[in-house]
Write a protein that holds these residues in place. Structure first.
Motif, mmCIF file in Angstrom:
data_model
loop_
_atom_site.group_PDB
_atom_site.id
_atom_site.type_symbol
_atom_site.label_atom_id
_atom_site.label_comp_id
_atom_site.label_asym_id
_atom_site.label_seq_id
_atom_site.Cartn_x
_atom_site.Cartn_y
_atom_site.Cartn_z
ATOM 1 N N ALA A 43 55.681 -51.287 -25.422
ATOM 2 C CA ALA A 43 55.122 -49.949 -25.203
ATOM 3 C C ALA A 43 56.056 -49.072 -24.360
ATOM 4 C CB ALA A 43 53.760 -50.055 -24.533
ATOM 5 N N LYS A 44 56.771 -49.697 -23.419
ATOM 6 C CA LYS A 44 57.697 -48.941 -22.564
ATOM 7 C C LYS A 44 58.872 -48.367 -23.361
ATOM 8 C CE LYS A 44 56.641 -51.467 -18.289
ATOM 9 N NZ LYS A 44 57.143 -52.420 -17.265
ATOM 10 N N ASN A 83 58.501 -47.034 -26.200
ATOM 11 C CA ASN A 83 57.906 -45.902 -26.910
ATOM 12 C C ASN A 83 58.207 -45.895 -28.410
ATOM 13 O OD1 ASN A 83 56.301 -43.587 -26.928
ATOM 14 N ND2 ASN A 83 58.076 -42.223 -26.772
#
Length: 304
Positions: free
Chosen positions: A188-189, A191
């Motif tokens: 998730a980091k 993106n």
């Protein structure tokens, strides 16, 4: 009653699992046949094989046991090559291209800059453990705590990431691996686009179920409820748990049949674009992608 006779038919790995699922699909719904299998059968990509003639959404699920999610690990000697694209790729061992844990290194290569290469074709975790010790491969993953503990005790591996257990507000770590990063959080980091996250979940979703048991489609509720009741009693019994902790995993997360049936529907309800995205990554990184592209289902017109 009293002394039931149980006949076990071991269908083996790979294609044998599909043959077992095909057989369950056609079995009489009389309570005399049930199946135990794993995540491979529940993956949308598996259904794209010509040999797959079953629908997991129609199985009457008895229950399931999750071992806590896969832990991805790497030979310590290969750690410095993981993010160095100028170095020799880190070799990932695999049984086939369908194992759900392989989504972690695949999406890691795509979005986290991991320098990896796959060699599928191993027969099982024990063979891959030996290959890793010998330096033949550098990475693989397993739910099996005993394999991980032995490799850590001998100073062979570092732990890269864990699958994580889904919760209402995110993910939880396995109790034995609190210090290991959760891969979906790492991802998730970076993106990634929404379709990439959905594609990842289409592969990893079944592994949240892990080991499950089911009766054939059409099995009456009264028979299903007897099996479910027995399963729910067994997973709370000390004798069963003593054996299960020794033979399956130190950590066990039982799930009810109803909960598993919902999870299976959720996995197979992902957008077509996400399934195709996952298959494209398999092709890109040299893993088996079965097939033809997924097609959107046409909506039937209602007669007036």
């Amino acid at each position: 009653p009293g002394k039931p006779k149980i006949v076990i038919q071991n269908m083996g790995a790979g294609g044998g699992k599909i043959r077992g699922a095909n057989r369950l699909m056609k079995a009489k719904p009389d309570g005399l046949t049930f199946m135990q299998s794993d995540t491979t059968i529940l993956q949308p990509s598996t259904l794209q094989r010509k040999s797959a003639r079953f629908d997991p959404k129609k199985f009457r699920i008895i229950g399931a046991i999750n071992r806590g999610g896969s832990i991805l690990f790497i030979n310590k000697k290969a750690m410095n090559r993981l993010k160095d694209k100028s170095a020799k790729p880190v070799i990932i061992g695999a049984i086939s291209g369908t194992r759900s844990w392989q989504a972690m290194p695949m999406w890691g290569a795509e979005f986290l800059g991991w320098n990896v290469k796959w060699i599928p074709g191993y027969k099982g975790s024990s063979q891959m453990t030996k290959a890793l010790r010998q330096g033949e491969i550098d990475v693989f993953a397993t739910n099996n705590t005993y394999i991980i503990d032995e490799l850590r005790k001998d100073g062979v591996i570092d732990l890269l990431a864990q699958e994580g257990q889904p919760e209402d507000n995110g993910y939880a770590t396995r109790a034995s691996f609190n210090d290991v990063p959760i891969f979906p959080v790492m991802l998730a980091k970076a993106n990634p686009p929404k379709v990439a996250l959905q594609g990842y979940n289409s592969l990893m979703g079944p592994s949240q179920i892990d080991k499950w048991m089911a009766l054939p489609p059409g099995t009456p509720d009264d028979i299903l409820n007897v099996y479910r009741s027995a399963f729910n009693q067994a997973i709370k019994t000390k004798g069963f748990l003593d054996v299960a902790h020794k033979q399956i995993s130190k950590e066990l997360f039982p799930m009810t049949g109803k909960a598993v049936e919902k999870m299976i529907v959720d996995v197979h309800d992902v957008p077509v674009e996400a399934l195709n995205y996952a298959d494209k990554l398999k092709v890109k990184y040299g893993l088996a992608a079965f097939a033809k592209k997924y097609k959107k289902k046409k909506k039937k017109k209602k007669k007036k």
